[in-house]
Design a protein around this motif. Structure first.
Motif, PDB file in Angstrom:
ATOM      1  N   GLN A  61      75.983  -9.168 112.998  1.00 32.67           N
ATOM      2  CA  GLN A  61      76.000  -9.140 114.462  1.00 32.67           C
ATOM      3  C   GLN A  61      75.345  -7.872 114.987  1.00 32.67           C
ATOM      4  OE1 GLN A  61      77.225 -11.559 116.710  1.00 32.67           O
ATOM      5  NE2 GLN A  61      77.090 -12.721 114.812  1.00 32.67           N
ATOM      6  N   VAL A  62      75.642  -6.744 114.352  1.00 38.76           N
ATOM      7  CA  VAL A  62      75.075  -5.470 114.768  1.00 38.76           C
ATOM      8  C   VAL A  62      73.548  -5.503 114.640  1.00 38.76           C
ATOM      9  CG1 VAL A  62      74.856  -3.047 114.039  1.00 38.76           C
ATOM     10  CG2 VAL A  62      77.104  -4.050 114.340  1.00 38.76           C
ATOM     11  N   LYS A  63      73.072  -6.021 113.527  1.00 39.51           N
ATOM     12  CA  LYS A  63      71.624  -6.083 113.312  1.00 39.51           C
ATOM     13  C   LYS A  63      70.961  -7.015 114.324  1.00 39.51           C
ATOM     14  CE  LYS A  63      71.684  -4.845 108.453  1.00 39.51           C
ATOM     15  NZ  LYS A  63      71.427  -5.294 107.075  1.00 39.51           N
ATOM     16  N   ILE A  92      78.338  -6.800 110.453  1.00 38.04           N
ATOM     17  CA  ILE A  92      77.092  -6.077 110.255  1.00 38.04           C
ATOM     18  C   ILE A  92      75.898  -6.944 110.645  1.00 38.04           C
ATOM     19  CG2 ILE A  92      75.579  -5.066 108.494  1.00 38.04           C
ATOM     20  CD1 ILE A  92      78.156  -3.911 107.212  1.00 38.04           C
ATOM     21  N   LYS A 148      71.931  -7.603 117.311  1.00 40.00           N
ATOM     22  CA  LYS A 148      71.958  -6.964 118.628  1.00 40.00           C
ATOM     23  C   LYS A 148      71.048  -5.737 118.684  1.00 40.00           C
ATOM     24  CE  LYS A 148      76.651  -8.494 119.643  1.00 40.00           C
ATOM     25  NZ  LYS A 148      76.418  -9.382 120.751  1.00 40.00           N
ATOM     26  N   ILE A 187      71.534  -2.814 117.245  1.00 44.63           N
ATOM     27  CA  ILE A 187      72.246  -1.544 117.254  1.00 44.63           C
ATOM     28  C   ILE A 187      71.819  -0.768 116.015  1.00 44.63           C
ATOM     29  CG2 ILE A 187      74.526  -0.450 117.201  1.00 44.63           C
ATOM     30  CD1 ILE A 187      75.624  -3.041 118.465  1.00 44.63           C
ATOM     31  N   GLU A 211      79.201  -2.893 122.511  1.00 43.72           N
ATOM     32  CA  GLU A 211      78.666  -2.338 121.263  1.00 43.72           C
ATOM     33  C   GLU A 211      79.673  -1.393 120.615  1.00 43.72           C
ATOM     34  OE1 GLU A 211      74.923  -0.563 122.303  1.00 43.72           O
ATOM     35  OE2 GLU A 211      73.914  -2.512 122.465  1.00 43.72           O
ATOM     36  N   ILE A 213      76.624   2.984 112.398  1.00 40.80           N
ATOM     37  CA  ILE A 213      77.690   2.454 111.549  1.00 40.80           C
ATOM     38  C   ILE A 213      77.985   3.428 110.434  1.00 40.80           C
ATOM     39  CG2 ILE A 213      78.346   0.602 109.966  1.00 40.80           C
ATOM     40  CD1 ILE A 213      76.456  -1.206 111.590  1.00 40.80           C
ATOM     41  N   LEU A 263      82.388  -3.382 118.963  1.00 39.15           N
ATOM     42  CA  LEU A 263      81.902  -3.952 117.717  1.00 39.15           C
ATOM     43  C   LEU A 263      81.915  -2.902 116.611  1.00 39.15           C
ATOM     44  CD1 LEU A 263      80.696  -6.395 116.223  1.00 39.15           C
ATOM     45  CD2 LEU A 263      78.454  -5.707 117.104  1.00 39.15           C
ATOM     46  N   LEU A 264      81.441  -1.701 116.918  1.00 41.26           N
ATOM     47  CA  LEU A 264      81.435  -0.631 115.934  1.00 41.26           C
ATOM     48  C   LEU A 264      82.857  -0.216 115.552  1.00 41.26           C
ATOM     49  CD1 LEU A 264      78.482   1.519 117.291  1.00 41.26           C
ATOM     50  CD2 LEU A 264      78.484  -0.012 115.307  1.00 41.26           C
TER      51      LEU A 264
END
Length: 86
Positions: free
Chosen positions: A62-64, A60, A66, A68, A13, A73, A16-17
């Motif tokens: 991908q983040v949503k 973004i 997962k 996170i 994570e 962000i 990714l960030l």
């Protein structure tokens, strides 16, 4: 075993960030360079801007997916004072 899994997930994570942060920085740089580009480089920088925007949209998403927190962000430092046109 469970601790290692959580640590690995957290590491992914954070990567990714960091990638999102780096992409934002690259987008700012490309935009600054576009503003001062000579005629021959306008297309190059416009492609860079479009590519970075597409990459950012993907990351973004991908983040949503997962789950996170999006606030993480928004709280990232882009480092604009360190960002300069090339």
């Amino acid at each position: 075993m469970q601790y290692h899994f959580k640590e690995e997930k957290l590491q992914k994570e954070m990567e990714l960030l960091k990638t999102i942060n780096d992409t934002k920085r690259d987008l700012v740089i490309a935009d600054k360079n576009f503003e001062s580009a000579e005629e021959e480089l306008v297309d190059y920088y416009s492609y860079q801007i479009k590519a970075n925007k597409s990459k950012l949209d993907y990351l973004i998403k991908q983040v949503k997916q997962k789950g996170i927190a999006v606030d993480m962000i928004n709280s990232l430092e882009i480092g604009l004072e360190q960002t300069k046109a090339i």
